[in-house]
Write a protein that holds these residues in place. Structure first.
Motif, PDB file in Angstrom:
ATOM      1  N   ASN A   1      47.265  19.450   1.907  1.00 17.05           N
ATOM      2  CA  ASN A   1      47.276  19.764   0.472  1.00 17.05           C
ATOM      3  C   ASN A   1      48.466  20.635   0.091  1.00 17.05           C
ATOM      4  O   ASN A   1      49.070  20.458  -0.971  1.00 17.05           O
ATOM      5  CB  ASN A   1      45.976  20.479   0.089  1.00 17.05           C
ATOM      6  CG  ASN A   1      44.773  19.563   0.150  1.00 17.05           C
ATOM      7  OD1 ASN A   1      44.897  18.353  -0.011  1.00 17.05           O
ATOM      8  ND2 ASN A   1      43.602  20.130   0.402  1.00 17.05           N
ATOM      9  N   LEU A   2      48.828  21.574   0.971  1.00 12.41           N
ATOM     10  CA  LEU A   2      49.961  22.450   0.684  1.00 12.41           C
ATOM     11  C   LEU A   2      51.257  21.652   0.630  1.00 12.41           C
ATOM     12  O   LEU A   2      52.088  21.841  -0.276  1.00 12.41           O
ATOM     13  CB  LEU A   2      50.053  23.536   1.757  1.00 12.41           C
ATOM     14  CG  LEU A   2      51.217  24.528   1.609  1.00 12.41           C
ATOM     15  CD1 LEU A   2      51.129  25.252   0.276  1.00 12.41           C
ATOM     16  CD2 LEU A   2      51.222  25.520   2.768  1.00 12.41           C
ATOM     17  N   SER A   3      51.447  20.748   1.575  1.00 14.74           N
ATOM     18  CA  SER A   3      52.668  19.933   1.593  1.00 14.74           C
ATOM     19  C   SER A   3      52.752  19.038   0.357  1.00 14.74           C
ATOM     20  O   SER A   3      53.819  18.894  -0.250  1.00 14.74           O
ATOM     21  CB  SER A   3      52.704  19.086   2.867  1.00 14.74           C
ATOM     22  OG  SER A   3      53.907  18.368   2.956  1.00 14.74           O
ATOM     23  N   ARG A   4      51.633  18.453  -0.059  1.00 10.77           N
ATOM     24  CA  ARG A   4      51.619  17.618  -1.258  1.00 10.77           C
ATOM     25  C   ARG A   4      51.915  18.419  -2.510  1.00 10.77           C
ATOM     26  O   ARG A   4      52.607  17.963  -3.416  1.00 10.77           O
ATOM     27  CB  ARG A   4      50.273  16.905  -1.386  1.00 10.77           C
ATOM     28  CG  ARG A   4      50.069  15.782  -0.380  1.00 10.77           C
ATOM     29  CD  ARG A   4      48.753  15.065  -0.616  1.00 10.77           C
ATOM     30  NE  ARG A   4      48.622  13.935   0.296  1.00 10.77           N
ATOM     31  CZ  ARG A   4      49.117  12.730   0.088  1.00 10.77           C
ATOM     32  NH1 ARG A   4      49.793  12.495  -1.017  1.00 10.77           N
ATOM     33  NH2 ARG A   4      48.954  11.766   0.971  1.00 10.77           N
ATOM     34  N   SER A   5      51.403  19.633  -2.574  1.00 10.21           N
ATOM     35  CA  SER A   5      51.675  20.464  -3.756  1.00 10.21           C
ATOM     36  C   SER A   5      53.144  20.881  -3.801  1.00 10.21           C
ATOM     37  O   SER A   5      53.732  20.988  -4.881  1.00 10.21           O
ATOM     38  CB  SER A   5      50.770  21.699  -3.738  1.00 10.21           C
ATOM     39  OG  SER A   5      51.067  22.530  -2.642  1.00 10.21           O
ATOM     40  N   ILE A   6      53.751  21.134  -2.643  1.00  8.96           N
ATOM     41  CA  ILE A   6      55.164  21.501  -2.608  1.00  8.96           C
ATOM     42  C   ILE A   6      56.034  20.368  -3.128  1.00  8.96           C
ATOM     43  O   ILE A   6      56.983  20.596  -3.898  1.00  8.96           O
ATOM     44  CB  ILE A   6      55.575  21.891  -1.171  1.00  8.96           C
ATOM     45  CG1 ILE A   6      54.898  23.212  -0.758  1.00  8.96           C
ATOM     46  CG2 ILE A   6      57.091  22.017  -1.054  1.00  8.96           C
ATOM     47  CD1 ILE A   6      55.093  23.564   0.687  1.00  8.96           C
ATOM     48  N   PHE A   7      55.730  19.137  -2.729  1.00 11.84           N
ATOM     49  CA  PHE A   7      56.519  17.982  -3.141  1.00 11.84           C
ATOM     50  C   PHE A   7      55.988  17.341  -4.419  1.00 11.84           C
ATOM     51  O   PHE A   7      56.474  16.269  -4.811  1.00 11.84           O
ATOM     52  CB  PHE A   7      56.569  16.960  -2.012  1.00 11.84           C
ATOM     53  CG  PHE A   7      57.453  17.346  -0.869  1.00 11.84           C
ATOM     54  CD1 PHE A   7      58.794  17.024  -0.869  1.00 11.84           C
ATOM     55  CD2 PHE A   7      56.950  18.059   0.206  1.00 11.84           C
ATOM     56  CE1 PHE A   7      59.629  17.377   0.175  1.00 11.84           C
ATOM     57  CE2 PHE A   7      57.768  18.430   1.266  1.00 11.84           C
ATOM     58  CZ  PHE A   7      59.095  18.097   1.248  1.00 11.84           C
ATOM     59  N   ASN A   8      54.972  17.947  -5.030  1.00 14.55           N
ATOM     60  CA  ASN A   8      54.400  17.455  -6.281  1.00 14.55           C
ATOM     61  C   ASN A   8      53.948  16.001  -6.146  1.00 14.55           C
ATOM     62  O   ASN A   8      54.174  15.166  -7.029  1.00 14.55           O
ATOM     63  CB  ASN A   8      55.415  17.575  -7.430  1.00 14.55           C
ATOM     64  CG  ASN A   8      54.774  17.409  -8.780  1.00 14.55           C
ATOM     65  OD1 ASN A   8      53.592  17.697  -8.962  1.00 14.55           O
ATOM     66  ND2 ASN A   8      55.553  16.908  -9.744  1.00 14.55           N
ATOM     67  N   ALA A   9      53.299  15.701  -5.021  1.00 12.35           N
ATOM     68  CA  ALA A   9      52.779  14.351  -4.771  1.00 12.35           C
ATOM     69  C   ALA A   9      51.304  14.320  -5.138  1.00 12.35           C
ATOM     70  O   ALA A   9      50.539  15.221  -4.798  1.00 12.35           O
ATOM     71  CB  ALA A   9      52.970  13.970  -3.309  1.00 12.35           C
ATOM     72  N   HIS A  10      50.899  13.267  -5.825  1.00  7.48           N
ATOM     73  CA  HIS A  10      49.504  13.167  -6.291  1.00  7.48           C
ATOM     74  C   HIS A  10      48.701  12.301  -5.326  1.00  7.48           C
ATOM     75  O   HIS A  10      49.209  11.369  -4.732  1.00  7.48           O
ATOM     76  CB  HIS A  10      49.474  12.541  -7.680  1.00  7.48           C
ATOM     77  CG  HIS A  10      50.312  13.293  -8.681  1.00  7.48           C
ATOM     78  ND1 HIS A  10      50.078  14.607  -9.025  1.00  7.48           N
ATOM     79  CD2 HIS A  10      51.427  12.914  -9.378  1.00  7.48           C
ATOM     80  CE1 HIS A  10      50.979  14.990  -9.924  1.00  7.48           C
ATOM     81  NE2 HIS A  10      51.814  13.989 -10.141  1.00  7.48           N
TER      82      HIS A  10
END
Length: 290
Positions: free
Chosen positions: A281-290
């Motif tokens: 979840n942290l990596s997705r939030s950093i790259f703004n991936a949904h």
């Protein structure tokens, strides 16, 4: 006479309980060393190196099943692009030659991206692996606990304990050892789950890549590409978790309080497991991936 018998029974119980604690502790420490070593090895492996059989199967499925569907999507997107381009120019009343060059360039880019989707996606994970391996070289702390020194400190402390406290410590060590095995299973599931997610993610890569040629449709492809980078750089975040764990473990002391040291090992490993689970979840939030 009876004193000798009681002393012999006490020595036998002390030796039995001490052996139980040492065995449980050795199992815990060995499990920690193996698990953290596996984390470093797993996150530094590319999809092609993790399991060649699964890799070849997914690649074959992508090439034979998904690429034709992506071709259909490219056709739809390019038709939509052509219609939009024509209607935007006052129904071809303001047509110039450059717009057709622009359209054919977009067509070439769309076909090129889908044709080389697998190469592009694997390049992303090659970069992620390189970053993770570089992080492993920077992390100077070691996650390996020295079993002999830990057991020696524990034995020295247990020599001063009574039978009741030794019995309590033996029960605590058995409970901690059981919890450690359960945590080890969860960590393995997290590591294997990430690799399976990568295979699932890249198997359908040609479809979102087919949408890049149109401004409106390209959001699908851009979001997919951000998710691809998030999966690749999750390996780096996992290595950071291992590095933090190494610092915490290296600062742990056993001689001060045996009971506390036992649960410190367990608490640090629980913290490592939780942190690893949060990296996705942290990596997705950093790259703004949904």
């Amino acid at each position: 006479m009876f004193d000798n018998i009681f002393n012999a029974i006490e020595d036998w119980m002390r030796e039995l309980l001490t052996g139980m604690v040492d065995s449980s502790l050795a199992t815990m420490v060995t499990g920690i060393n193996e698990q953290t070593g596996e984390i470093a090895a797993q996150v530094g492996t590319t999809p092609s190196g993790w399991n060649s059989s699964i890799y070849n199967m997914v690649k074959n499925l992508s090439d034979t099943v998904i690429v034709p569907i992506a071709g259909i999507i490219i056709t739809m997107v390019l038709c939509y692009e052509l219609i939009t381009m024509i209607t935007e120019k006052n129904n071809m009343q303001e047509v110039d030659t450059w717009m057709f060059f622009k359209y054919f360039f977009k067509m070439w880019v769309a076909v090129y991206l889908v044709s080389n989707t697998w190469t592009i996606t694997m390049a992303v994970f090659d970069i992620g692996q390189s970053v993770a391996n570089s992080a492993a070289g920077v992390i100077t702390g070691t996650t390996n606990l020295d079993i002999s020194s830990v057991v020696a400190q524990m034995d020295a402390e247990m020599a001063t304990m009574g039978i009741g406290e030794l019995l309590l410590l033996a029960l605590e060590s058995l409970l901690a050892s059981f919890c450690m095995r359960a945590i080890s299973i969860v960590i393995t599931v997290v590591l294997y789950g990430r690799m399976i997610e990568i295979y699932l993610y890249v198997s359908v890569a040609p479809i979102p890549f087919a949408t890049f040629s149109n401004k409106e449709w390209s959001q699908t492809g851009m979001n997919y590409f951000r998710g691809l980078w998030a999966l690749a750089f999750q390996a780096f975040l996992m290595m950071v978790c291992v590095g933090i764990y190494a610092v915490l473990v290296s600062a742990m002391t056993v001689s001060s309080n045996v009971h506390m040291a036992l649960f410190e090992i367990l608490a640090y490993t629980v913290l490592l497991c939780y942190a690893l689970m949060r990296t996705a979840n942290l990596s997705r939030s950093i790259f703004n991936a949904h």
